[in-house]
Design a protein around this motif. Structure first.
Motif, short mmCIF file in Angstrom:
data_model
loop_
_atom_site.label_atom_id
_atom_site.label_comp_id
_atom_site.label_asym_id
_atom_site.label_seq_id
_atom_site.Cartn_x
_atom_site.Cartn_y
_atom_site.Cartn_z
N LYS A 532 70.97 9.04 67.12
CA LYS A 532 70.41 8.63 68.41
C LYS A 532 68.89 8.56 68.35
O LYS A 532 68.26 7.77 69.07
N ASP A 533 68.27 9.40 67.50
CA ASP A 533 66.82 9.44 67.31
C ASP A 533 66.05 9.62 68.62
O ASP A 533 65.24 8.77 69.02
N PRO A 534 66.29 10.74 69.33
CA PRO A 534 65.64 10.96 70.62
C PRO A 534 64.21 11.47 70.47
O PRO A 534 63.83 12.03 69.44
N LYS A 535 63.42 11.28 71.53
CA LYS A 535 62.06 11.82 71.54
C LYS A 535 62.07 13.32 71.86
O LYS A 535 61.20 14.06 71.44
N ILE A 536 63.04 13.73 72.66
CA ILE A 536 63.13 15.13 73.11
C ILE A 536 64.45 15.71 72.62
O ILE A 536 65.49 15.05 72.69
N LEU A 537 64.39 16.95 72.16
CA LEU A 537 65.58 17.61 71.63
C LEU A 537 65.84 18.90 72.40
O LEU A 537 64.93 19.71 72.60
N ILE A 538 67.08 19.08 72.81
CA ILE A 538 67.50 20.29 73.51
C ILE A 538 68.61 20.93 72.69
O ILE A 538 69.62 20.28 72.39
N LEU A 539 68.44 22.20 72.34
CA LEU A 539 69.41 22.89 71.50
C LEU A 539 69.88 24.18 72.15
O LEU A 539 69.09 24.96 72.66
N ASP A 540 71.19 24.33 72.16
CA ASP A 540 71.78 25.61 72.53
C ASP A 540 72.47 26.09 71.26
O ASP A 540 73.61 25.73 70.99
#
Length: 638
Positions: A532-540
């Motif tokens: 997807k190559d996102p600008k923002i990454l959210i990790l749980d």
């Protein structure tokens, strides 16, 4: 001549009475929850039928023709009877009448097939429209809806309830129209043939209908009790004779108790079934005798008129026509008496569907959505408040700024609000008060699709669709090339595993990815986000329940994924905490403190507590595991 027999009463099968057919009465629950009939509700229901008005006209025309043609067999039968009795008998006239009866029968069946085809087409098209509308609406519902509603309820509304519309259109609606037409034509023909015999026949009709409904209701109630007891018996068998259940019974020596419980339930099933079979038996004996006697009364009245000479124009054929028409009239009249029941149930079905249609979409696109450049993907929370339920705040004025390209970690006890914070960024939930900004623009002003396309999320609960590995990866980028797939999988440390599979990328992962291990699923989900190559990454982070090899592979993949991206991580591992540019300590919905690991150890009592109870335990476990591995290596070298 032997008089034709009357049809059996409602619910009566050949040789017996069956109570488990469609109910001709409303239950107490249905009466309590009966939908309110309003002009707007009826208008809304009709709006789904309006696009198919020409087809409905064809159906109703076919029903009208069928109702008229249905009279001809009775009338022709009367003519045949008169032709046989007539002294001037003509074999040609008899043959003509038989051929005419056959033609009418064939024509009636052809029209019936045509009506059923058009009716089925209409009902399926309406279901098609309603399912599309429902699915589109549910897709736009907020995350809150899917966490609060039962999945079974959603599937029931989507499938069972909407599929039930088919029976309303092809069953209730057309049945009502058909019954009205048949009843009207029959009653007209009865009085046209002989009004006196028509009155005799119509007086008999309610005597057969109303008592039958009363007995049918009683038997259905008993049948419901039987079913409830049978369900309880099945549950008893399922629980106590399963592998785990039988072991529990044996270990606690409950065999005798469970047997007594089973015996009592089984006794209740048996006794209630006997009552069900016995209910109304004498009534149906008398009713059966009356039904067989009813045509004789019509023949007696008609015969009296003929013999007495009061009506020289009345014939035996006319009497046969009256009996046949009364037979034909019985079923539609019975069903029309249930019109209220059918109407209420149909309205209740549409009301349940409309109830879901009317659920508001909490998360919607703004009227003038923005697509700002988020090369500078700084995330800012300004005094954010949020609650899932009224008066129970989960976030209480959360404020922080995550600079573009940095990685911040959130630590805190379970229930502190960590997941709620990360769900605010892609607008799975909206703030009750305050603002969440990306690149200086409130996320509520973004085009929703654009916002979420630039955010990648890796959660603890890894979800894969029941398809191939390739299909699950392409969910992030449908036009991805094979080289892009390979690159993403190498970065996620899953390429070697996929290459060794017999079907490679075309391997079926199973429902929710159950054919793969937890680590394999997690790495495929990471590859999907890389694609997807996102600008923002959210990790749980979700590595605590995995083996050390999987955990290391996933952590390496996550480290690769975070390079050059603005990352917000719910931290479960000490290595993640130590690697973070900043650590935020969340407690009771507020940011208690933030800083580096060393800074927080020095000044934050809450962080030291988390470190002692969570991170140090993990660190000591890792140290012990490494020592054990080193000892094993030394023993092998010796």
């Amino acid at each position: 001549m032997r008089p034709p027999s009357m049809p059996p009463p409602p619910g009566m099968r050949p040789g017996g009475f069956g109570p488990r057919g469609p109910r001709s009465f409303l239950t107490e629950e249905e009466k309590r929850n009966k939908p309110k009939v309003t002009k707007s509700l009826i208008k809304r229901i009709l709006s789904y039928l309006k696009p198919y008005l020409p087809q409905f006209i064809l159906v109703f025309t076919a029903l009208a023709i069928s109702a008229v043609l249905g009279l001809f067999p009775s009338i022709i039968t009367g003519k045949i009877v008169d032709e046989i009795i007539d002294t001037d008998r003509s074999i040609y006239t008899l043959a003509y009448l038989l051929v005419l009866a056959f033609i009418v029968l064939v024509l009636s069946q052809v029209i019936s097939v045509l009506e059923q085809y058009i009716n089925s087409w209409i009902s399926q098209k309406i279901i098609f429209d309603m399912k599309n509308q429902m699915y589109d609406h549910l897709q736009r519902m907020s995350h809150r809806f899917f966490t609060s509603e039962k999945q079974g309820d959603i599937i029931t509304r989507m499938n069972s309830d909407i599929n039930g519309v088919s029976s309303v259109i092809s069953g209730t609606l057309t049945t009502i129209v058909s019954n009205v037409l048949i009843s009207g034509t029959c009653i007209f023909s009865l009085f046209y043939t002989d009004w006196r015999l028509a009155i005799v026949g119509l007086i008999i009709l309610p005597i057969m209908i109303f008592p039958t409904r009363a007995v049918g209701k009683k038997r259905w109630e008993l049948a419901s009790e039987v079913q409830e007891a049978q369900d309880e018996l099945n549950q008893q068998v399922d629980e106590t004779l399963s592998v785990s259940g039988s072991m529990l019974v044996k270990l606690f020596t409950r065999e005798r108790k469970e047997y007594e419980k089973f015996r009592n339930i089984n006794n209740r099933v048996t006794n209630t079934t006997i009552k069900e079979h016995r209910a109304g038996s004498w009534f149906h004996v008398m009713l059966g005798m009356f039904i067989q006697t009813a045509p004789l009364m019509i023949y007696f009245a008609g015969g009296f008129l003929i013999i007495s000479g009061w009506d020289k124009g009345l014939t035996v054929g006319d009497i046969s026509v009256i009996v046949a028409l009364i037979n034909r009239l019985y079923q539609p009249v019975r069903q029309l008496l249930n019109l209220q029941v059918d109407f209420v149930r149909s309205l209740a079905l549409f009301t349940r569907i409309f109830e879901y249609y009317d659920k508001p979409c909490e998360i919607t696109n703004p009227e003038n959505p923005k697509l700002p450049d988020i090369t500078d993907s700084t995330i800012e929370f300004r005094d954010v408040h949020f609650s899932y339920e009224r008066n129970i705040e989960i976030l209480k004025g959360v404020s922080f700024t995550l600079p573009s390209g940095k990685m911040y970690a959130i630590v805190g006890a379970s229930g502190a609000g960590k997941s709620t914070i990360i769900n605010m960024i892609p607008r799975l939930y909206d703030t009750v008060k305050g603002n969440v900004l990306i690149a200086g623009v409130d996320v509520k002003e973004y085009d929703l699709a654009y916002l979420r396309q630039n955010i990648g999320v890796v959660t603890q609960d890894t979800y894969l669709f029941n398809g191939t590995i390739r299909e699950n990866l392409l969910y992030a980028k449908s036009d991805a090339t094979q080289d892009e797939l390979d690159f993403a999988c190498r970065a996620a440390n899953i390429y070697d595993f996929i290459s060794k599979l017999p079907d490679g990328y075309d391997t079926i992962v199973g429902n929710r990815g159950l054919k793969l291990s937890g680590g394999e699923k997690q790495r495929i989900s990471i590859a999907r986000v890389i694609l997807k190559d996102p600008k923002i990454l959210i990790l749980d982070e979700a590595t605590s329940s995995l083996d050390s090899i999987s955990e290391n592979s996933i952590q390496t993949a996550l480290d690769t994924l975070m390079i050059g991206r603005t990352s917000l991580v719910i931290a479960h591992r000490l290595s993640t905490v130590l690697a973070a540019d900043q650590i935020m300590v969340l407690q009771d919905g507020t940011i208690q403190d933030e800083g580096t690991h060393d800074e927080l150890l020095e000044r934050s009592e809450r962080y030291r507590e988390l470190y002692e109870t969570q991170f140090r335990r993990v660190l000591e476990h890792e140290r012990q595991k490494n020592e054990d591995n080193n000892s094993t290596k030394l023993s092998f070298s010796d």
